[in-house]
Structure formats: C-alpha cells, structure tokens
Design an enzyme around this catalytic site. Structure first.
Site, short mmCIF file in Angstrom:
data_model
loop_
_atom_site.label_atom_id
_atom_site.label_comp_id
_atom_site.label_asym_id
_atom_site.label_seq_id
_atom_site.Cartn_x
_atom_site.Cartn_y
_atom_site.Cartn_z
N LYS A 242 0.79 -1.24 0.20
CA LYS A 242 -0.01 -0.01 0.03
C LYS A 242 0.87 1.33 -0.02
O LYS A 242 1.52 1.61 0.95
CB LYS A 242 -0.94 0.13 1.10
CG LYS A 242 -1.87 1.19 1.20
CD LYS A 242 -2.64 1.72 2.40
CE LYS A 242 -1.74 2.91 2.96
NZ LYS A 242 -1.94 4.03 2.34
N GLU B 200 10.43 0.69 10.03
CA GLU B 200 11.55 1.85 9.69
C GLU B 200 10.54 3.08 10.08
O GLU B 200 9.81 3.56 9.30
CB GLU B 200 12.00 1.82 8.33
CG GLU B 200 12.44 0.61 7.85
CD GLU B 200 13.96 0.35 8.26
OE1 GLU B 200 14.73 1.28 9.11
OE2 GLU B 200 14.60 -0.71 7.84
N CYS C 8 13.60 10.49 6.32
CA CYS C 8 13.54 10.14 8.03
C CYS C 8 15.03 10.30 8.65
O CYS C 8 14.94 10.46 9.77
CB CYS C 8 13.37 8.50 7.75
SG CYS C 8 14.02 7.54 6.52
N GLU D 123 10.51 15.25 15.45
CA GLU D 123 10.81 15.27 13.75
C GLU D 123 9.83 16.29 13.10
O GLU D 123 8.64 16.27 13.26
CB GLU D 123 10.28 14.09 13.28
CG GLU D 123 10.95 13.56 12.02
CD GLU D 123 10.56 12.41 11.44
OE1 GLU D 123 9.48 11.79 11.71
OE2 GLU D 123 11.37 11.82 10.92
P1 TAP Z 1 2.48 7.76 8.34
O1 TAP Z 1 1.35 8.66 8.75
O2 TAP Z 1 2.97 6.72 9.55
O3 TAP Z 1 2.13 6.85 6.97
C1 TAP Z 1 3.00 5.85 6.70
C2 TAP Z 1 2.11 4.75 5.81
O4 TAP Z 1 1.07 4.12 6.64
C3 TAP Z 1 1.07 5.59 4.62
O5 TAP Z 1 1.00 4.51 3.79
C4 TAP Z 1 -0.20 5.48 5.64
O6 TAP Z 1 -1.27 5.72 4.88
C5 TAP Z 1 -0.06 4.29 6.36
N1 TAP Z 1 -0.85 4.14 7.64
C6 TAP Z 1 -1.58 5.36 8.23
N2 TAP Z 1 -2.24 4.64 9.42
C7 TAP Z 1 -1.90 3.55 9.62
C8 TAP Z 1 -2.39 2.57 10.22
N3 TAP Z 1 -2.92 2.63 11.32
N4 TAP Z 1 -1.95 1.15 9.92
C9 TAP Z 1 -1.38 0.91 8.77
N5 TAP Z 1 -0.94 1.77 7.94
C10 TAP Z 1 -1.24 3.06 8.22
O7 TAP Z 1 3.77 8.42 8.06
P2 TAP Z 1 3.94 9.53 6.69
O8 TAP Z 1 3.55 10.75 7.42
O9 TAP Z 1 3.28 9.19 5.67
O10 TAP Z 1 5.58 9.53 6.59
C11 TAP Z 1 6.27 10.24 7.29
C12 TAP Z 1 7.06 9.56 8.41
O11 TAP Z 1 7.61 8.55 7.83
C13 TAP Z 1 8.21 10.28 8.99
O12 TAP Z 1 8.12 9.94 10.49
C14 TAP Z 1 9.34 9.58 8.60
O13 TAP Z 1 10.53 9.64 9.47
C15 TAP Z 1 9.05 8.24 8.19
N6 TAP Z 1 9.83 7.64 7.41
C16 TAP Z 1 10.76 6.51 7.71
C17 TAP Z 1 11.85 6.20 6.99
C18 TAP Z 1 12.71 5.17 7.51
S1 TAP Z 1 13.39 4.23 6.32
N7 TAP Z 1 12.95 5.03 8.89
C19 TAP Z 1 11.56 6.45 5.70
C20 TAP Z 1 10.80 7.21 5.44
C21 TAP Z 1 9.81 8.00 6.02
P3 TAP Z 1 -1.67 7.25 4.41
O14 TAP Z 1 -0.68 7.61 3.71
O15 TAP Z 1 -2.72 6.85 3.53
O16 TAP Z 1 -1.89 7.98 5.59
#
Ligand code: TAP
Length: 484
Positions: A186, A260, A294, A391
C-alpha cells in the site's frame, strides 16, 4: 571590493508529455487492474494543487482479495520457482525501470513535489539499483550466512510513506521477491502514482499474476492489510506513532515485523572539518527532498569556536538555493508534499520562535498556489526545545553548539530516535571514535544522505527495528534458524 553580480536562471522545465496519466486508476490485484469496491480519492500535484487522477480506496474486501491473490501466487508459482528464475524476473523489472526512468521521474515529481533533478538522479536510479542488487541474491540465498536453504515467509503486507514513494517500494518489494515471498503493497495516500506505474512494469515484465499486488488507500487500508490474518510478514515505513500502533496490533501473532520509523539525526561538525565541504553536507542533509527524509540531518551540532563561520557560510549558500517548480531542472527545493505536512512544519517552526530560538530564511519568493515552505534555520536552539526533539520532516534546521567531543556525543544521543548521524572532521581517528559512540543505525563520515543497495539501513530506539538493504535486508524475508 569588486561588485558581485548574480545571474538569473532561465526556466528549464522537464516536459511532462512522457507521462500518460489516466484519469482514474483501479487496484492492481492478481496481475490486473480491477475496480475497487470502496470509495475513491483524488491525488493532486502539491506544487499546483491540480488534480492528477482519481484513485481507488481499497476496502477490507479488496485487501482480502489482494492477500488471497498473493497467497495463491506464492503457493502455486513463486515459492516453487528456482532462485535463478526469480532473479530473471527481478533483472527484467530493473531493466524496464531504467528504460522508463524519465517517465518514472516526471511522475514522481508531479505527484510528490520533489525536484526533478532528485527524482531523476537519486530516487529512480537507486530504486532500479535495488532490483538489480536483489536480483543477484535470488539464487544465492544459501550463501547469505542465514543457514542452509532459508525459506520464504509467504505473503508480505507492506506499507510505505510519501517521501520516497518509488524508492521505498523498491526497498520493500525487491528483497521480498528475491527471497520467494509475494507481496501486497500500500503506497501513501498522497503519492500512489509511481506504485501504479510500477504495477504496469510488472505486467510488462510478465511477472506471474499475484506476485505483486498494489492496493491504494488511506490509513484504514494500511491497517486492514497489516492486521489481515493471512499476512505472514509486515514491513512498514512511516511515523513512529503508526509504527507503535502496528507493533501493538500484530503482537502475539506469528507475523514477522520490520519497522522503519522517524528520526532526528545529529550532523556533527568538528572545528577541524573542511568548512565548505561541511556546508554542502549540511545543505544536503536537511534541504534534500524538502527535508522530508527520515534520516535528515535536522540537528546541526557545530563546535562553538567555528560556529559563527559555519553559520555565515551556510546562510550565504542557502541564499543561492532555488525554490519552486519541481519540474524545473534548476530547482533545488520543491513543494511540501501536502497541506497537512505544511501545517505541521508551520506549527513546529512557530513553536521554535515561541521557545526563544532565532529564526532565519533566505529571501525567496514562494509560488502563490500549492504548498511551500522557505528553507529555514534556527540558531540558539537548546536540547529542550521542541524543534530539537520532534521530527519536523521539513526544510527546517535546528543549530546547537558544543565545546568538547564528549558533549557532542551526549547531545547527539539525547533523542528518542536513532536512525542516522553525520560526522565532519579531518581526523579519521575522531570519526571512528564518534561513530563508536553514536546510537544511530547509520553514521556518515564527511558526507550525508548516501544510499546504496548493498548497505543495511535501519534504526535504534524509537526509529524502529529490522534492517533494509544489503545482505541484512534478506533476513527480514526469510525463515531462519528456529523459525523454520
Ligand atoms: P505515516 O502517517 O505513519 O504513514 C505511513 C504509511 O502508513 C502511509 O501509507 C499511511 O497511509 C499508512 N498508515 C497510516 N495509518 C496506518 C495504520 N493505522 N495502519 C497501517 N498503516 C497506516 O507516515 P507519513 O507521514 O506518511 O511519513 C512520514 C514518516 O515516515 C516520518 O516520521 C518519517 O521519518 C518516516 N519515514 C521513515 C523512513 C525510514 S526508512 N525509517 C523512511 C521514510 C519515512 P496514508 O498515507 O494514507 O495515511
């Protein structure tokens, strides 16, 4: 003093004609695009707010269909195929990604808002490199140091964020397939388009139906996927909050999990560092991909006796950054991915001012539509400030100073996260000393934000667990030792 003259850059837009956008997209299940049974949502260009396409929101029934397709493909085809055969498919996918790299890069910049030079030179080539790399492992798993004949886990449910949509997809799908698993992935709600183009690439590569399934949707779809009882492995990249919820949801089940999560990396500049090189590293560390990284070097720790010089040169360099149209080849900083993310960056930056830090941005004109935030530097930051602890995930740098190497390490490690760190120094012994003491999964020395498929990546503490990339990345997708 001679007067310095600056030249204006003429626009150099990349054509978007190469992208064949459909007005609506279904779900990719069992090798075909099918209609979802749920609602649909719009994906927009964050640079202009133009609607790019209408995308299906996978319902629980759709998630069930996708997992069933992945299970069938695993049992009937993929797990029975030799590693060498699986490798051929992965090499084919990698080659097609390279061939269609311009199309992928333009689509990524349109849907995500990142500068075309980053999607073209970093995201897409590194994503293809992951498929090339893991294609090579597919027939050598017996030699990965994980015991004789390690076996696939089965069906992997994979959920990824919006900051590197195609690259995160490659990090997830390439090792899973190489190890003989099938996947349901997804993508994030705001950036589904390159994953859907990747689905077309799977068709073009004649990948057996059901080996890769792409289901678009929001958080609820992700939740239904990770909680699905027939998923054997959960791989998640995203925020620490959602990661914790997933860990709770799968606790006590047989599912193997890798998480991650977020980060708040320290980029440490010692007084013997080559200053201009360090300034480039600081800029790359936090302004690359609008700081939506991240492992971004969001906390600059600079030795006090050189801090004035470093900050001055940093500000001069930031004044040359070009913020604007992601499809312009001259653009350094593109659009913020969504209105929600812009609101978070704005709120945290205001907190920085309210808590007494000094805010600075270079003069820059921001476009009138879309989501934009000027590169921002906070000086006079202390470890207790929210902008030093939380963050921000945007183009905002918090600058702290230190006097001794021990103080640098103590401040760097004073965070709930532990994903990455950077060290700038001319002395190799000092770099090794610091790397030994930093509680971070990756430590870069005299560079920052370097990614390579052969190198493992992952976190300590609240940055998650498990490693992606390299030989270590195979372990997450194989039954090894007692688990067999
Ligand atoms: P999230 O809000 O956590 O979303 C990540 C993914 O999870 C999206 O596809 C999201 O869908 C989905 N999601 C949301 N709620 C969920 C649930 N309850 N159960 C399962 N999946 C769910 O993060 P974001 O805002 O997209 O990304 C930013 C974060 O990612 C930052 O904290 C960043 O540090 C972290 N990040 C970490 C890494 C590594 S390698 N450590 C790399 C990249 C990013 P929707 O988009 O539809 O809400």
């Amino acid at each position: 003093m001679a007067e310095t003259k600056s030249f204006e850059y003429a626009p150099a837009p990349e054509s978007r004609a190469i992208v064949d956008l459909r007005s609506t997209y279904g779900l990719f299940i069992g090798g075909e695009f099918v209609e979802g049974t749920g609602k649909s949502f719009k994906t927009i260009s964050p640079a202009t707010e133009e609607v790019l396409a209408e995308v299906s929101e996978a319902s629980e029934a759709d998630v069930d269909r996708a997992v069933a397709a992945a299970r069938r493909a695993h049992t009937r085809t993929w797990s029975k195929m030799s590693g060498a055969e699986r490798g051929k498919y992965l090499f084919r996918i990698a080659r097609i990604m390279a061939e269609r790299s311009r199309e992928l890069a333009v689509l990524e910049s349109l849907d995500n808002g990142k500068p075309i030079k980053e999607s073209r030179d970093v995201d897409v080539p590194t994503a293809a490199a992951h498929f090339f790399y893991y294609a090579g492992w597919a027939d050598k798993l017996d030699h990965a140091g994980l015991g004789p004949s390690p076996q696939p886990l089965g069906v992997a449910g994979q959920v990824i964020p919006w900051n590197f949509p195609l690259l995160m997809l490659a990090w997830k799908i390439a090792p899973a397939l190489a190890c003989g698993n099938t996947v349901v992935l997804k993508p994030a709600e705001t950036t589904p388009l390159t994953a859907l183009l990747f689905a077309e690439i799977c068709q073009q590569a004649d990948l057996p139906p059901g080996v890769v399934n792409i289901i678009t949707g929001a958080g609820g779809t992700g939740q239904a996927l990770v909680e699905h009882p027939d998923v054997d492995k959960v791989a998640f990249t995203g925020s620490t909050g959602v990661g914790k919820a997933i860990a709770r949801a799968v606790a006590g089940s047989r599912k193997k999990v890798t998480l991650e999560l977020g980060g708040k990396a320290a980029n440490i500049v010692f007084d013997d560092a080559p200053v201009d090189q360090a300034v480039e590293g600081i800029v790359n560390g936090i302004f690359f991909n609008q700081g939506h990284v991240c492992c971004a070097g969001s906390r600059l720790l600079v030795q006090e006796n050189v801090s004035d010089e470093v900050i001055e040169r940093l500000k001069r360099r930031l004044s040359t950054l070009r913020v604007g149209d992601p499809l312009d080849k001259n653009t350094d900083v593109g659009a913020i991915n969504s209105a929600a993310q812009l609101a978070r960056i704005t709120e945290l930056s205001k907190a920085g001012e309210d808590e007494g830090a000094t805010r600075w941005s270079p003069p820059c004109e921001l476009p009138s539509s879309g989501f934009w935030f000027a590169p921002t530097v906070f000086t006079g930051v202390s470890n207790t400030h929210r902008i030093a602890r939380e963050e921000i995930f945007g183009p905002v740098l918090s600058v702290l100073t230190f006097r001794t190497p021990d103080e640098a390490i103590a401040k760097a490690n004073n965070t709930p996260y532990g994903l990455s760190a950077g060290v700038w120094s001319e002395k190799g012994s000092r770099i090794l000393w610091a790397a030994d003491r930093l509680r971070a999964g990756v430590v870069w020395a005299n560079t920052f934000n370097r990614f390579d498929p052969t190198s493992p990546f992952g976190g300590y503490k609240e940055s998650g667990y498990g490693r992606e990339g390299g030989r270590h990345g195979l372990e997450a997708y194989l039954k090894t030792g007692d688990a067999r």
